[in-house]
Design an enzyme around this catalytic site. Sequence first.
Site, short mmCIF file in Angstrom:
data_model
loop_
_atom_site.label_atom_id
_atom_site.label_comp_id
_atom_site.label_asym_id
_atom_site.label_seq_id
_atom_site.Cartn_x
_atom_site.Cartn_y
_atom_site.Cartn_z
CD GLU A 286 -2.73 -0.90 2.70
OE1 GLU A 286 -2.65 0.16 3.36
OE2 GLU A 286 -3.51 -1.82 3.00
N GLY A 287 2.15 1.14 -0.14
CA GLY A 287 3.01 2.31 0.02
C GLY A 287 3.26 2.67 1.47
#
Lengths: 324, 324
Positions: A286-287
């Site tokens: 998801e970063g």
Amino acid sequence: PDHAATAAVAVRQATLTKPPGSLGTLETLVGWLAAWQRRPMPQMERVEILVFAGNHGVVAQGVSPYPASVTAQMVANFSAGGAAINQLAAVAGAVLRVVPVSLDRPTDDLSQAPAMDEANFLDAVQVGHASVRPGTDLLCLGEMGIGNTTAAAALAAALQGGDPGDWVGRGTGLDDAGLRHKQAVVAAALQRHRAVLGDPLQVARCLGGRELAALLGAMLAARQLGVPVLLDGYVCTAAVAPLAHLAAGGLSHGWLAHVSAEPGHRRLAAALGLSPLLDLGLRLGEGSGAALAVPLLRAALACHAGMASFADAGVDGPAANGPR
Amino acid sequence: PDHAATAAVAVRQATLTKPPGSLGTLETLVGWLAAWQRRPMPQMERVEILVFAGNHGVVAQGVSPYPASVTAQMVANFSAGGAAINQLAAVAGAVLRVVPVSLDRPTDDLSQAPAMDEANFLDAVQVGHASVRPGTDLLCLGEMGIGNTTAAAALAAALQGGDPGDWVGRGTGLDDAGLRHKQAVVAAALQRHRAVLGDPLQVARCLGGRELAALLGAMLAARQLGVPVLLDGYVCTAAVAPLAHLAAGGLSHGWLAHVSAEPGHRRLAAALGLSPLLDLGLRLGEGSGAALAVPLLRAALACHAGMASFADAGVDGPAANGPR
């Protein structure tokens, strides 16, 4: 990169009220930001997090504990503000943009066929390329896609070589039997695509995924636009790794934000010469790791921009004749 | 510590939209904050950075490239907002308080005599103890004092044993000859005070410094007040190390924010069982590494407090019968 900007950073650093080099990597980070933003005083006003999402045919092989439906459900969760990356983006002072890449069309099963044909691969690269906005001061790259650590492992194994099993980890939480099965699936994929293993872009097409291709496109666009990039975990690093194989220094506008708990990531980072800023056992995607590192860069820049000089503060430097 | 609060954190973590454990150390940090704040939902509203400053008689031995005048000059720089810690405190959203501890009275030269007599040592401990405010959610500890890496090395060597020279580093930037001289000074100090090496508080008195004693007092007060602590670098860790020798778990309300470039710090952290959050080659002091780690804790708590549950977000969990 603008080496004169980096040199100007070093000149200013030497005047600030601290022993030379005592801020360690923070000092290096400012020089790196300056080089890619192409200005002697970098800024961090426009920080963006781009999360690409994709679905994977290889999920049919049972490589993840989670069903493929979770990819779209998590994209909805991102939109509603309920995921980890939403909270981390707020702490980072960053804008989060989520880009689903044809979630209704999973890639083909990479253990049986090329994940994408040429047209689909290039479409996904283009989606990523077009997602980077000029004037971004710092870009964080991330991804979501059930099954995509299998693609990452296959990509890394194809590009770096060695025993395919060494590149495979538990992803979102496989047990021992699941891990062995995933290793077998990756080994089969490598065997299936052995004819293209020497071509980094064909590797990305045959063994990657749509969100991985988009990450590659975004990384290319950032290079062209002078946008420094924080790379997230295993999937993100594997996705952009073909650029390092296409050209020496092809990833030098990126800094690895963290090294994940997925063992292949540490191995891949070392192979690519990337030094992580953080090592906190994350394995979410998801970063999340990239967002988590943003305050480190804000801190680095705040010191560089805000500290007083020895002269202005009236602080003595080292004794002229040394300590004794 | 409130173990029930930690258990409540774990129960909530299991409901959040992420694979179990995938936020790694961030999840552990929230449980630790809960344990010491003694509530199931910790908070980070009142974050304080305490920087104690002191002067050292051992500077007369030529153990630092900088003159002792720099300690007071840097305290003035802190007040004027020009130091690194000022910028880092702002990024951390923390209140910075600087506490000079009798700067006009350097300790005695620890290589020749006890650094402090009993009264001066206890006064400094009390200054630190009284500096911690009840209701602080998180306390960052730091220090400033020209010559104090010599005290830190002497303290660490006295408490942990081994070759005294192994605990000595370049501090603010000694050259090879300076390093060898500093090693000899520390070895002489250990020899001079060999009779007290078995008593952790006498070690702190004879081989430490006023700002180190204040750090010890502040660490004690934090324990009593239920305030979790982020420990900074080598000097800070050495200053509180006597507490680990006085009682098992005596530092468990502290988390090591970073490991510094000073080689003795990594060695000391390992000996004390402390795992650093960051490893970025800092060697500045001032609480800089502790302040730098604050956003990691904010991020951890933001995820814990703000994420949606699987049920609320309508995200599927792992397949009931496993992936295949």
